[in-house]
Design a protein around this motif. Structure first.
Motif, short mmCIF file in Angstrom:
data_model
loop_
_atom_site.label_atom_id
_atom_site.label_comp_id
_atom_site.label_asym_id
_atom_site.label_seq_id
_atom_site.Cartn_x
_atom_site.Cartn_y
_atom_site.Cartn_z
N ARG A 5 -112.43 -77.56 -3.40
CA ARG A 5 -112.63 -77.73 -1.96
C ARG A 5 -111.95 -78.97 -1.41
N TRP A 8 -110.08 -78.48 1.93
CA TRP A 8 -110.76 -77.67 2.93
C TRP A 8 -111.09 -78.50 4.16
N THR A 9 -111.20 -77.82 5.28
CA THR A 9 -111.68 -78.40 6.52
C THR A 9 -112.92 -77.61 6.94
N ALA A 10 -113.98 -78.31 7.31
CA ALA A 10 -115.21 -77.66 7.78
C ALA A 10 -115.47 -78.07 9.22
N SER A 11 -115.95 -77.12 10.00
CA SER A 11 -116.33 -77.39 11.39
C SER A 11 -117.49 -76.47 11.77
N PRO A 21 -120.61 -80.99 9.37
CA PRO A 21 -120.16 -79.86 8.56
C PRO A 21 -119.59 -80.26 7.19
N ALA A 22 -118.91 -81.38 7.11
CA ALA A 22 -118.31 -81.81 5.83
C ALA A 22 -119.34 -81.99 4.73
N LEU A 25 -119.68 -79.54 1.93
CA LEU A 25 -118.59 -79.49 0.94
C LEU A 25 -118.56 -80.72 0.05
N PHE A 45 -120.38 -71.69 11.63
CA PHE A 45 -119.93 -72.66 10.63
C PHE A 45 -118.63 -72.11 10.07
N VAL A 47 -114.97 -72.74 7.56
CA VAL A 47 -114.16 -73.47 6.58
C VAL A 47 -112.78 -72.83 6.54
N ARG A 108 -109.50 -68.54 5.99
CA ARG A 108 -110.56 -69.05 6.86
C ARG A 108 -111.80 -68.17 6.69
N PHE A 126 -121.62 -75.14 0.35
CA PHE A 126 -120.88 -73.93 0.65
C PHE A 126 -119.78 -73.78 -0.40
#
Length: 131
Positions: A5, A8-11, A21-22, A25, A45, A47, A108, A126
């Motif tokens: 991960r 990865w970008t989480a939002s 959100p981060a 991860l 949510f 990723v 995504r 996640f």
């Protein structure tokens, strides 16, 4: 094993300031992403990562916040060419969502929660797997 991960970008559509959100991860079950509000329609949510990867399983651990599992949710997996696959989303009796499916390409993942309860929605970890 779970996919790496690190890129990865989480939002999310909303999050508590102390639970970004981060945190879903970060490899720790004692931190979490949370909405910071009661569950309601249209909470998301997301990723994403560079390029397509083959995935066949998604797992969302609720961690110590056992009441914060999604009441009603759906998962949309999208690849870099725009193809979209719907994946069922159902929490087990412990609040964990763990779904396996025929492997597909993905760049995504969107998880949408549209249930209603006084509990927040949280994800402690996640993870995504190839199989």
């Amino acid at each position: 094993a779970a996919l790496d991960r690190s890129d990865w970008t989480a939002s999310a559509t909303e999050s508590a300031p102390a639970d970004p959100p981060a945190y879903a991860l970060d490899g720790r079950l004692d931190t979490r992403f949370s909405t910071g509000h009661a569950q309601h329609d249209s909470q998301g949510f997301f990723v994403s990562w560079p390029g397509d990867r083959t995935i066949g399983r998604i797992r969302m651990d609720v961690g110590p916040s056992t009441g914060d599992y999604p009441r009603t949710c759906g998962i949309w997996v999208k690849d870099s060419l725009g193809a979209v696959t719907f994946v069922n989303c159902q929490a087990d009796s412990n609040g964990t969502v763990d779904v396996s499916f025929t492997p597909i390409s993905a760049q995504r993942i969107e998880v949408w929660q549209w249930g209603s309860t006084g509990w927040w929605w949280s994800i402690a970890e996640f993870n995504v797997y190839q199989q």
